[in-house]
Design a protein around this motif. Structure first.
Motif, PDB file in Angstrom:
ATOM      1  N   TYR A  39       0.811  -1.213   0.000  1.00  0.00           N
ATOM      2  CA  TYR A  39       0.000   0.000   0.000  1.00  0.00           C
ATOM      3  C   TYR A  39       0.850   1.273   0.000  1.00  0.00           C
ATOM      4  O   TYR A  39       0.412   2.312  -0.500  1.00  0.00           O
ATOM      5  CB  TYR A  39      -0.968   0.001   1.184  1.00  0.00           C
ATOM      6  CG  TYR A  39      -2.068  -1.023   1.021  1.00  0.00           C
ATOM      7  CD1 TYR A  39      -3.098  -0.819   0.104  1.00  0.00           C
ATOM      8  CD2 TYR A  39      -2.057  -2.208   1.752  1.00  0.00           C
ATOM      9  CE1 TYR A  39      -4.095  -1.763  -0.067  1.00  0.00           C
ATOM     10  CE2 TYR A  39      -3.053  -3.155   1.587  1.00  0.00           C
ATOM     11  CZ  TYR A  39      -4.072  -2.933   0.670  1.00  0.00           C
ATOM     12  OH  TYR A  39      -5.055  -3.871   0.493  1.00  0.00           O
ATOM     13  N   VAL A  40       2.065   1.202   0.546  1.00  0.00           N
ATOM     14  CA  VAL A  40       2.936   2.374   0.538  1.00  0.00           C
ATOM     15  C   VAL A  40       3.246   2.787  -0.900  1.00  0.00           C
ATOM     16  O   VAL A  40       3.051   3.938  -1.303  1.00  0.00           O
ATOM     17  CB  VAL A  40       4.236   2.111   1.324  1.00  0.00           C
ATOM     18  CG1 VAL A  40       5.190   3.290   1.178  1.00  0.00           C
ATOM     19  CG2 VAL A  40       3.941   1.851   2.796  1.00  0.00           C
ATOM     20  N   VAL A  59       5.600  10.063   4.095  1.00  0.00           N
ATOM     21  CA  VAL A  59       6.268  10.310   5.369  1.00  0.00           C
ATOM     22  C   VAL A  59       5.233  10.226   6.489  1.00  0.00           C
ATOM     23  O   VAL A  59       4.037  10.087   6.240  1.00  0.00           O
ATOM     24  CB  VAL A  59       6.983  11.686   5.400  1.00  0.00           C
ATOM     25  CG1 VAL A  59       8.196  11.691   4.493  1.00  0.00           C
ATOM     26  CG2 VAL A  59       6.033  12.808   5.035  1.00  0.00           C
ATOM     27  N   SER A  60       5.722  10.331   7.725  1.00  0.00           N
ATOM     28  CA  SER A  60       4.857  10.052   8.870  1.00  0.00           C
ATOM     29  C   SER A  60       3.920  11.194   9.250  1.00  0.00           C
ATOM     30  O   SER A  60       2.929  10.971   9.927  1.00  0.00           O
ATOM     31  CB  SER A  60       5.702   9.652  10.087  1.00  0.00           C
ATOM     32  OG  SER A  60       6.724  10.601  10.317  1.00  0.00           O
ATOM     33  N   ASN A  61       4.203  12.423   8.832  1.00  0.00           N
ATOM     34  CA  ASN A  61       3.264  13.542   9.034  1.00  0.00           C
ATOM     35  C   ASN A  61       3.693  14.738   8.208  1.00  0.00           C
ATOM     36  O   ASN A  61       4.772  14.728   7.588  1.00  0.00           O
ATOM     37  CB  ASN A  61       3.108  13.903  10.528  1.00  0.00           C
ATOM     38  CG  ASN A  61       4.392  14.355  11.177  1.00  0.00           C
ATOM     39  OD1 ASN A  61       4.952  15.387  10.819  1.00  0.00           O
ATOM     40  ND2 ASN A  61       4.875  13.590  12.148  1.00  0.00           N
ATOM     41  N   VAL A 210      14.160   9.893  -0.095  1.00  0.00           N
ATOM     42  CA  VAL A 210      13.941   8.502   0.307  1.00  0.00           C
ATOM     43  C   VAL A 210      15.082   8.012   1.189  1.00  0.00           C
ATOM     44  O   VAL A 210      14.865   7.313   2.187  1.00  0.00           O
ATOM     45  CB  VAL A 210      13.783   7.607  -0.943  1.00  0.00           C
ATOM     46  CG1 VAL A 210      13.722   6.134  -0.556  1.00  0.00           C
ATOM     47  CG2 VAL A 210      12.532   7.998  -1.726  1.00  0.00           C
ATOM     48  N   HIS A 211      16.299   8.382   0.831  1.00  0.00           N
ATOM     49  CA  HIS A 211      17.482   7.985   1.603  1.00  0.00           C
ATOM     50  C   HIS A 211      17.421   8.557   3.017  1.00  0.00           C
ATOM     51  O   HIS A 211      17.624   7.842   4.011  1.00  0.00           O
ATOM     52  CB  HIS A 211      18.725   8.489   0.869  1.00  0.00           C
ATOM     53  CG  HIS A 211      20.006   7.983   1.419  1.00  0.00           C
ATOM     54  ND1 HIS A 211      21.222   8.606   1.176  1.00  0.00           N
ATOM     55  CD2 HIS A 211      20.310   6.932   2.224  1.00  0.00           C
ATOM     56  CE1 HIS A 211      22.184   7.954   1.789  1.00  0.00           C
ATOM     57  NE2 HIS A 211      21.664   6.934   2.440  1.00  0.00           N
ATOM     58  N   LEU A 212      17.110   9.847   3.114  1.00  0.00           N
ATOM     59  CA  LEU A 212      17.101  10.511   4.413  1.00  0.00           C
ATOM     60  C   LEU A 212      15.961  10.037   5.310  1.00  0.00           C
ATOM     61  O   LEU A 212      16.132   9.919   6.527  1.00  0.00           O
ATOM     62  CB  LEU A 212      17.000  12.023   4.222  1.00  0.00           C
ATOM     63  CG  LEU A 212      18.241  12.745   3.714  1.00  0.00           C
ATOM     64  CD1 LEU A 212      17.901  14.158   3.287  1.00  0.00           C
ATOM     65  CD2 LEU A 212      19.327  12.764   4.794  1.00  0.00           C
ATOM     66  N   LYS A 213      14.797   9.776   4.736  1.00  0.00           N
ATOM     67  CA  LYS A 213      13.639   9.440   5.577  1.00  0.00           C
ATOM     68  C   LYS A 213      13.746   8.038   6.183  1.00  0.00           C
ATOM     69  O   LYS A 213      13.045   7.726   7.148  1.00  0.00           O
ATOM     70  CB  LYS A 213      12.338   9.550   4.777  1.00  0.00           C
ATOM     71  CG  LYS A 213      12.026   8.373   3.875  1.00  0.00           C
ATOM     72  CD  LYS A 213      10.607   8.394   3.347  1.00  0.00           C
ATOM     73  CE  LYS A 213      10.283   7.121   2.592  1.00  0.00           C
ATOM     74  NZ  LYS A 213       8.888   7.087   2.116  1.00  0.00           N
ATOM     75  N   GLY A 214      14.616   7.185   5.628  1.00  0.00           N
ATOM     76  CA  GLY A 214      14.750   5.801   6.090  1.00  0.00           C
ATOM     77  C   GLY A 214      16.010   5.545   6.882  1.00  0.00           C
ATOM     78  O   GLY A 214      16.671   4.525   6.695  1.00  0.00           O
ATOM     79  N   ASN A 231      13.822   8.708  10.976  1.00  0.00           N
ATOM     80  CA  ASN A 231      12.761   7.707  10.826  1.00  0.00           C
ATOM     81  C   ASN A 231      11.458   8.448  10.546  1.00  0.00           C
ATOM     82  O   ASN A 231      10.668   8.717  11.448  1.00  0.00           O
ATOM     83  CB  ASN A 231      12.637   6.846  12.085  1.00  0.00           C
ATOM     84  CG  ASN A 231      11.573   5.770  11.927  1.00  0.00           C
ATOM     85  OD1 ASN A 231      11.003   5.594  10.851  1.00  0.00           O
ATOM     86  ND2 ASN A 231      11.291   5.049  12.996  1.00  0.00           N
ATOM     87  N   TYR A 232      11.248   8.802   9.286  1.00  0.00           N
ATOM     88  CA  TYR A 232      10.096   9.590   8.874  1.00  0.00           C
ATOM     89  C   TYR A 232       9.154   8.774   7.979  1.00  0.00           C
ATOM     90  O   TYR A 232       8.360   9.338   7.234  1.00  0.00           O
ATOM     91  CB  TYR A 232      10.561  10.842   8.123  1.00  0.00           C
ATOM     92  CG  TYR A 232      11.121  11.947   8.991  1.00  0.00           C
ATOM     93  CD1 TYR A 232      11.076  11.884  10.384  1.00  0.00           C
ATOM     94  CD2 TYR A 232      11.693  13.074   8.412  1.00  0.00           C
ATOM     95  CE1 TYR A 232      11.582  12.903  11.165  1.00  0.00           C
ATOM     96  CE2 TYR A 232      12.197  14.107   9.192  1.00  0.00           C
ATOM     97  CZ  TYR A 232      12.148  14.018  10.569  1.00  0.00           C
ATOM     98  OH  TYR A 232      12.639  15.039  11.339  1.00  0.00           O
ATOM     99  N   ARG A 233       9.223   7.466   8.071  1.00  0.00           N
ATOM    100  CA  ARG A 233       8.463   6.623   7.161  1.00  0.00           C
ATOM    101  C   ARG A 233       6.996   6.496   7.569  1.00  0.00           C
ATOM    102  O   ARG A 233       6.659   6.566   8.744  1.00  0.00           O
ATOM    103  CB  ARG A 233       9.099   5.224   7.100  1.00  0.00           C
ATOM    104  CG  ARG A 233      10.506   5.220   6.535  1.00  0.00           C
ATOM    105  CD  ARG A 233      11.239   3.924   6.814  1.00  0.00           C
ATOM    106  NE  ARG A 233      11.481   3.742   8.241  1.00  0.00           N
ATOM    107  CZ  ARG A 233      12.313   2.839   8.754  1.00  0.00           C
ATOM    108  NH1 ARG A 233      12.983   2.041   7.957  1.00  0.00           N
ATOM    109  NH2 ARG A 233      12.466   2.734  10.059  1.00  0.00           N
TER     110      ARG A 233
END
Length: 368
Positions: A39-40, A59-61, A210-214, A231-233
């Protein structure tokens, strides 16, 4: 007594009548509940297709969407980012998180959006970006703002937290600048409960996001981290809800525009000013908002509505008036007027015509 007088009419509530339960149940049954799962990717792909953006990452918010965008652009200490003072605090906080300095500008009385002339006045050698906030669903003047950014070699970050589905000259907001960000909090036009999206037309920038958020994990070496990341996933469950919401987006926006028209028609004789659609734009009306004639009326009117069971919100207080950002004395007359005279009225797409009639009659009774 009419039964509607006994009802609590909230300022907002999400509509969860589509495939939300079905998709979430699928996540639970397959055990894909964290940041991996089909779903992502589906939500990202369908979202980018909907707004015609080349790339999108969840991202998470919405606040971390802004922070991630600024970090990916290399914004940091010593830099200045121009931002409207008439905005939600997250826009400015995200700038502060990077160590950069927010530089405030006033708004236009017509559209309620940031004033391009004031933007131009505030540019200095330290200015690195303009944060364009499409407030309450009405687009900013993107012709002027993109022209200014080009002339001064500045980045544009579009904060579209409140403007999903809004168009400027037929083009979706979020697709004009270098990066656009969206929020999917529970009161947004489409929601994931908590969540956000970052979009861009640049492949290299997307890869960096994508690199930074994970957590900055290297692409080709497991559990090897080559940058300080975050950790912004988004979780698969949130993305599942988002996908179901996106399937209903056109209906939600159509309903919100109809709601705005009901308000405008009914309040045309009341001493209030509506947040109108100005210029060649498509206003998604995240919130239906009014201005009263003077600030002494605003809070008594809100109290009158609350006594009738109607929840409202004030418009945003200008950020330059808040303790952590008011070290330098500044006056922004338009933003301050909006912050003292404005009211957000119930604005969710499931609101019925008879409820709107009741809200409007309550307002008109106050002025009678």
């Amino acid at each position: 007594m009419s039964t509607i007088n006994k009802l609590k009419i909230p300022v907002y509530q999400p509509s969860l009548t589509g495939n939300e339960m079905k998709y979430v149940q699928d996540c639970l049954e397959t055990s894909w509940i964290s940041s991996k799962g089909r779903y992502v990717a589906e939500f990202e792909n369908n979202f980018s297709f909907y707004i015609n953006s080349k790339y999108a990452t969840t991202v998470s918010n919405g606040t971390v969407a802004l922070h991630l965008a600024l970090v990916a652009l290399g914004i940091g200490p010593g830099d200045e980012v121009i931002v409207p003072t008439f905005t939600y605090i997250a826009s400015v906080n995200a700038i502060a998180y990077t160590g950069a300095t927010p530089v405030f500008v006033d708004s236009l009385k017509t559209t309620w959006q940031m004033d391009p002339d004031d933007v131009k006045r505030k540019i200095t050698p330290k200015t690195k970006a303009i944060m364009v906030v499409h407030l309450y669903g009405h687009p900013c003047d993107m012709d002027r703002l993109t022209s200014i950014a080009k002339d001064y070699n500045l980045f544009i970050v579009e904060d579209c937290a409140e403007a999903f589905g809004s168009l400027y000259k037929g083009q979706h907001v979020g697709t004009f600048g270098d990066i656009g960000t969206f929020s999917f909090f529970g009161n947004k036009t489409i929601t994931t409960g908590e969540g956000g999206m970052v979009v861009t037309k640049h492949k290299s920038l997307h890869n960096k996001l994508v690199h930074l958020k994970g957590q900055g994990v290297a692409e080709y070496r497991q559990y090897w981290h080559d940058v300080i990341g975050f950790n912004y996933r988004m979780t698969n469950i949130c993305a599942a809800i988002g996908l179901a919401q996106l399937e209903q987006a056109d209906d939600f926006i159509k309903a919100k525009r109809q709601l705005a028209q009901w308000y405008k028609d009914s309040l045309s004789v009341a001493p209030v000013k509506f947040h109108d659609e100005i210029g060649e734009v498509y206003h998604s009306y995240w919130m239906c908002s009014i201005l009263v004639e003077n600030e002494e009326i605003r809070d008594p009117l809100r109290e009158h509505m609350a006594n009738a069971g109607i929840e409202t919100r004030p418009l945003f207080y200008p950020v330059h008036t808040m303790p952590m950002y008011n070290q330098r004395f500044e006056i922004f007359p338009v933003a301050e007027e909006f912050g003292s005279k404005g009211i957000n009225m119930p604005s969710w797409p499931g609101l019925k015509k008879e409820q709107v009639d009741f809200i409007c009659s309550t307002i008109k009774n106050f002025f009678a």
